[in-house]
Design an enzyme around this catalytic site. Sequence first.
Site, PDB file in Angstrom:
ATOM      1  N   LEU A 160     -18.012   6.611   1.102  1.00 26.48           N
ATOM      2  CA  LEU A 160     -18.275   5.244   1.656  1.00 26.48           C
ATOM      3  C   LEU A 160     -19.582   5.105   0.585  1.00 26.48           C
ATOM      4  CD1 LEU A 160     -19.105   5.876   5.257  1.00 26.48           C
ATOM      5  CD2 LEU A 160     -17.279   4.464   4.225  1.00 26.48           C
ATOM      6  N   ASP A 161     -19.709   3.774   0.381  1.00 26.35           N
ATOM      7  CA  ASP A 161     -20.883   3.067  -0.545  1.00 26.35           C
ATOM      8  C   ASP A 161     -22.095   3.500  -0.011  1.00 26.35           C
ATOM      9  OD1 ASP A 161     -19.399   2.063  -2.657  1.00 26.35           O
ATOM     10  OD2 ASP A 161     -19.233   0.092  -1.797  1.00 26.35           O
ATOM     11  N   LYS A 162     -23.115   3.762  -0.813  1.00 21.36           N
ATOM     12  CA  LYS A 162     -24.469   3.920  -0.442  1.00 21.36           C
ATOM     13  C   LYS A 162     -24.976   3.071   0.685  1.00 21.36           C
ATOM     14  CE  LYS A 162     -29.175   3.997  -2.318  1.00 21.36           C
ATOM     15  NZ  LYS A 162     -30.105   3.809  -3.340  1.00 21.36           N
TER      16      LYS A 162
END
Length: 267
Positions: A160-162
């Site tokens: 997942l993106d930051k």
Amino acid sequence: MNDQEIDIEIDEDDDDLYVQQQIKVDPKQTPLRIDKFLFDKLMRISRHKIQNGLHAGAITVDEKQVKPNFKVKPGQLINIVFPKLLEHQKGVQAEDIPLDIRYEDDDLMVIYKSPGMVVHPGVGNYSGTLVNAVLHHLKNIEVPVLAGNDQTRAGIVHRLDKDTSGLLLVAKSDFAMTDLAKQFFNHTVKRTYNAIVWSSLDEPEGVIEGHIGRHPRDRRIRTVFPEGDEGKHAITHYKVLEDLYYVSLVECRLETGRTHQIRVHMG
């Protein structure tokens, strides 16, 4: 409603974690156990991991699942799903970072990743990641790593993106690692996200479709190519859950493997 722009930033693409490889058995090949055959053919892949791949269905022969003792025959087509090889990295440290574990058994964990947390170490983020926390939590067991990957990806089968929050699956056994990798590669895992978008939408539900790739001038970001001349095809189904006038709460369901920041005009 006036013409509007909608930004939906969801998760990183997981397609670059895996690669599909095909091997056609030579016409002169004598019958041989498939695990032995592949061990001789594939470099850096242990026989144990090959057997796990066979049990998990990540390795098939003529599109059929087989057992490790299956003997390959001339002309058969072997299809393999394994991750891309990455450069070896060392020195990933276990760190005592609290984890929000929603489920755990002998094979896997379901972890809620909060916004702001990086999934695995990389350039600019060598510590404080979810992997550092996982290594500390599982310090008494050997955390599996996808074949060809390194310790920076311990237990990781998707990302997942930051700045994106959500649930992550983390593998604790080799079999779970291989089986989950196959599911994510084949896009059989259903992923749904909630997003806040500006303004109201004309339609309560619909489809956002486009080709997404790296921006030609700023390679750090991604953009939509309306003509489809570049990038990967991406389809996201959306449904308005609540219209709050200034903003809307929207449910997004990914159909394809890549959804980053999508900017589309609605009008």
